[in-house]
Design a protein around this motif. Structure first.
Motif, PDB file in Angstrom:
ATOM      1  N   GLN A   1      56.965   0.852 -67.319  1.00 56.70           N
ATOM      2  CA  GLN A   1      58.184   1.367 -66.705  1.00 56.70           C
ATOM      3  C   GLN A   1      58.399   2.822 -67.114  1.00 56.70           C
ATOM      4  N   PRO A   2      59.301   3.538 -66.392  1.00 62.04           N
ATOM      5  CA  PRO A   2      59.572   4.940 -66.749  1.00 62.04           C
ATOM      6  C   PRO A   2      60.020   5.113 -68.210  1.00 62.04           C
ATOM      7  N   ASP A   3      60.677   4.079 -68.785  1.00 57.29           N
ATOM      8  CA  ASP A   3      61.128   4.206 -70.185  1.00 57.29           C
ATOM      9  C   ASP A   3      60.042   3.844 -71.193  1.00 57.29           C
ATOM     10  N   GLY A   4      58.836   3.533 -70.691  1.00 57.14           N
ATOM     11  CA  GLY A   4      57.714   3.245 -71.584  1.00 57.14           C
ATOM     12  C   GLY A   4      57.507   1.770 -71.883  1.00 57.14           C
ATOM     13  N   THR A   5      58.462   0.911 -71.512  1.00 51.54           N
ATOM     14  CA  THR A   5      58.292  -0.520 -71.766  1.00 51.54           C
ATOM     15  C   THR A   5      57.406  -1.129 -70.683  1.00 51.54           C
ATOM     16  N   ASP A   6      56.769  -2.236 -71.031  1.00 53.63           N
ATOM     17  CA  ASP A   6      55.933  -2.948 -70.066  1.00 53.63           C
ATOM     18  C   ASP A   6      56.724  -4.076 -69.433  1.00 53.63           C
ATOM     19  N   LEU A   7      56.522  -4.239 -68.126  1.00 51.50           N
ATOM     20  CA  LEU A   7      57.164  -5.324 -67.390  1.00 51.50           C
ATOM     21  C   LEU A   7      56.056  -6.136 -66.739  1.00 51.50           C
ATOM     22  N   PRO A   8      55.931  -7.437 -67.105  1.00 49.46           N
ATOM     23  CA  PRO A   8      54.870  -8.232 -66.505  1.00 49.46           C
ATOM     24  C   PRO A   8      55.233  -8.649 -65.082  1.00 49.46           C
ATOM     25  N   GLY A   9      54.241  -8.577 -64.214  1.00 38.03           N
ATOM     26  CA  GLY A   9      54.406  -9.037 -62.837  1.00 38.03           C
ATOM     27  C   GLY A   9      53.271  -9.970 -62.486  1.00 38.03           C
ATOM     28  N   ILE A  10      53.547 -10.929 -61.608  1.00 38.17           N
ATOM     29  CA  ILE A  10      52.527 -11.887 -61.183  1.00 38.17           C
ATOM     30  C   ILE A  10      52.069 -11.493 -59.783  1.00 38.17           C
ATOM     31  N   VAL A  11      50.759 -11.367 -59.602  1.00 37.09           N
ATOM     32  CA  VAL A  11      50.218 -11.052 -58.288  1.00 37.09           C
ATOM     33  C   VAL A  11      50.321 -12.319 -57.434  1.00 37.09           C
ATOM     34  N   ARG A  12      51.093 -12.215 -56.338  1.00 40.44           N
ATOM     35  CA  ARG A  12      51.304 -13.363 -55.446  1.00 40.44           C
ATOM     36  C   ARG A  12      50.389 -13.331 -54.228  1.00 40.44           C
ATOM     37  N   ASP A  13      49.983 -12.106 -53.802  1.00 45.90           N
ATOM     38  CA  ASP A  13      49.173 -12.014 -52.597  1.00 45.90           C
ATOM     39  C   ASP A  13      48.431 -10.678 -52.607  1.00 45.90           C
ATOM     40  N   VAL A  14      47.228 -10.693 -52.058  1.00 42.66           N
ATOM     41  CA  VAL A  14      46.466  -9.464 -51.870  1.00 42.66           C
ATOM     42  C   VAL A  14      46.006  -9.474 -50.417  1.00 42.66           C
ATOM     43  N   ALA A  15      46.501  -8.505 -49.637  1.00 41.97           N
ATOM     44  CA  ALA A  15      46.135  -8.411 -48.224  1.00 41.97           C
ATOM     45  C   ALA A  15      45.713  -6.978 -47.935  1.00 41.97           C
ATOM     46  N   GLY A  16      44.420  -6.758 -47.800  1.00 45.53           N
ATOM     47  CA  GLY A  16      43.919  -5.403 -47.566  1.00 45.53           C
ATOM     48  C   GLY A  16      44.278  -4.509 -48.732  1.00 45.53           C
ATOM     49  N   ASP A  17      45.009  -3.436 -48.454  1.00 46.73           N
ATOM     50  CA  ASP A  17      45.397  -2.501 -49.510  1.00 46.73           C
ATOM     51  C   ASP A  17      46.775  -2.800 -50.077  1.00 46.73           C
ATOM     52  N   SER A  18      47.403  -3.886 -49.610  1.00 49.18           N
ATOM     53  CA  SER A  18      48.753  -4.231 -50.078  1.00 49.18           C
ATOM     54  C   SER A  18      48.692  -5.391 -51.074  1.00 49.18           C
ATOM     55  N   VAL A  19      49.284  -5.172 -52.237  1.00 47.83           N
ATOM     56  CA  VAL A  19      49.320  -6.202 -53.273  1.00 47.83           C
ATOM     57  C   VAL A  19      50.777  -6.596 -53.493  1.00 47.83           C
ATOM     58  N   THR A  20      51.081  -7.888 -53.342  1.00 48.19           N
ATOM     59  CA  THR A  20      52.443  -8.376 -53.553  1.00 48.19           C
ATOM     60  C   THR A  20      52.579  -8.770 -55.018  1.00 48.19           C
ATOM     61  N   VAL A  21      53.538  -8.131 -55.717  1.00 44.41           N
ATOM     62  CA  VAL A  21      53.751  -8.384 -57.139  1.00 44.41           C
ATOM     63  C   VAL A  21      55.163  -8.913 -57.338  1.00 44.41           C
ATOM     64  N   ASP A  22      55.268 -10.044 -58.043  1.00 45.17           N
ATOM     65  CA  ASP A  22      56.547 -10.712 -58.290  1.00 45.17           C
ATOM     66  C   ASP A  22      56.960 -10.455 -59.739  1.00 45.17           C
ATOM     67  N   PHE A  23      58.106  -9.764 -59.904  1.00 48.53           N
ATOM     68  CA  PHE A  23      58.599  -9.456 -61.242  1.00 48.53           C
ATOM     69  C   PHE A  23      59.678 -10.437 -61.704  1.00 48.53           C
ATOM     70  N   ASN A  24      59.893 -11.527 -60.947  1.00 54.37           N
ATOM     71  CA  ASN A  24      60.819 -12.559 -61.404  1.00 54.37           C
ATOM     72  C   ASN A  24      60.209 -13.261 -62.614  1.00 54.37           C
ATOM     73  N   HIS A  25      61.068 -13.865 -63.460  1.00 52.28           N
ATOM     74  CA  HIS A  25      60.550 -14.661 -64.575  1.00 52.28           C
ATOM     75  C   HIS A  25      59.671 -15.765 -63.986  1.00 52.28           C
ATOM     76  N   PRO A  26      58.511 -16.052 -64.597  1.00 49.02           N
ATOM     77  CA  PRO A  26      57.619 -17.084 -64.051  1.00 49.02           C
ATOM     78  C   PRO A  26      58.297 -18.447 -63.870  1.00 49.02           C
ATOM     79  N   LEU A  27      59.347 -18.720 -64.636  1.00 43.20           N
ATOM     80  CA  LEU A  27      60.022 -20.016 -64.522  1.00 43.20           C
ATOM     81  C   LEU A  27      61.299 -19.932 -63.686  1.00 43.20           C
ATOM     82  N   ALA A  28      61.540 -18.786 -63.044  1.00 43.66           N
ATOM     83  CA  ALA A  28      62.722 -18.665 -62.182  1.00 43.66           C
ATOM     84  C   ALA A  28      62.637 -19.711 -61.079  1.00 43.66           C
ATOM     85  N   GLY A  29      63.785 -20.338 -60.798  1.00 43.96           N
ATOM     86  CA  GLY A  29      63.842 -21.339 -59.743  1.00 43.96           C
ATOM     87  C   GLY A  29      63.416 -22.730 -60.168  1.00 43.96           C
ATOM     88  N   GLN A  30      63.000 -22.885 -61.418  1.00 46.56           N
ATOM     89  CA  GLN A  30      62.514 -24.185 -61.900  1.00 46.56           C
ATOM     90  C   GLN A  30      63.600 -24.935 -62.668  1.00 46.56           C
TER      91      GLN A  30
END
Length: 146
Positions: free
Chosen positions: A104-133
Motif C-alpha cells: 500500500q502507499p503507506d508501506g503496509t502489505d495487504l493480501p489479496g486473493i486472485v479470483r479470476d485471470v482473463a487475458g490481461d485482467s486479473v480480478t483480486v479480492d481484498f475481502n477477508h478470506p472468511l468474509a461471508g462465512q
C-alpha cells in the motif's frame, strides 16, 4: 481462592479454533500447540469474538456459532479490484486462488486473493478470506488473570 472470570480487562491464555460450516478448521492454535494470549480490549480479537469470552473461566470449553456479520463481515464488492497483468512481477504469476501481498502507499502489505485471470485482467479480492462465512469459534480457557 475464587475463580477468575473473564471480564473487560482480563488477561486470557486460551486455545481457539475457527471452523467453517463444513467442519474444516480455518485457524487453530492447537496445530502448533501455541495457545493465544490477549488482554481483553487490546484489539487482538474483534468485539464480537471477545464477547464470546466474557464470563468464562479457567477450564471452560465453549463453542459459539457466529454469523458473518458478527465474525469477519460480509464481502464488500468495493474490495474487489481489476488489476492489469503487467502490474505483476515475473516472479509473482497471478493464478486463481493465489494469495498475493500488495504494498500500500503507506508501506503496509495487504493480501489479496486472485479470483479470476482473463487475458490481461486479473480480478483480486481484498475481502477477508472468511468474509461471508458462518464460523464456529471454539475456545478452551487455560488461564485467566484479572
Amino acid at each position: 481462592m475464587s475463580e477468575q472470570v473473564i471480564g473487560a480487562n482480563s488477561e486470557v491464555v486460551f486455545h481457539f479454533s475457527v471452523k467453517l460450516s463444513d467442519g474444516s478448521a480455518a485457524d487453530s492454535t492447537k496445530v502448533h500447540d501455541k495457545p493465544a494470549k490477549l488482554v481483553m480490549g487490546d484489539g487482538s480479537l474483534t468485539a464480537n469474538f471477545e464477547k464470546c469470552l466474557l464470563g468464562l473461566k479457567q477450564g471452560d470449553n465453549k463453542s459459539f456459532e457466529l454469523q458473518p456479520q458478527d465474525a469477519f463481515g460480509m464481502p464488500n464488492p468495493d474490495n474487489i479490484y481489476y488489476v492489469d497483468r503487467s502490474k505483476f512481477s515475473v516472479e509473482v504469476e497471478p493464478k486463481v486462488g493465489a494469495i498475493i501481498a500488495f504494498t500500500q502507499p503507506d508501506g503496509t502489505d495487504l493480501p489479496g486473493i486472485v479470483r479470476d485471470v482473463a487475458g490481461d485482467s486479473v480480478t483480486v479480492d481484498f475481502n477477508h478470506p472468511l468474509a461471508g462465512q458462518v464460523v464456529t469459534f471454539e475456545v478452551d480457557i487455560l488461564e485467566v488473570k484479572n
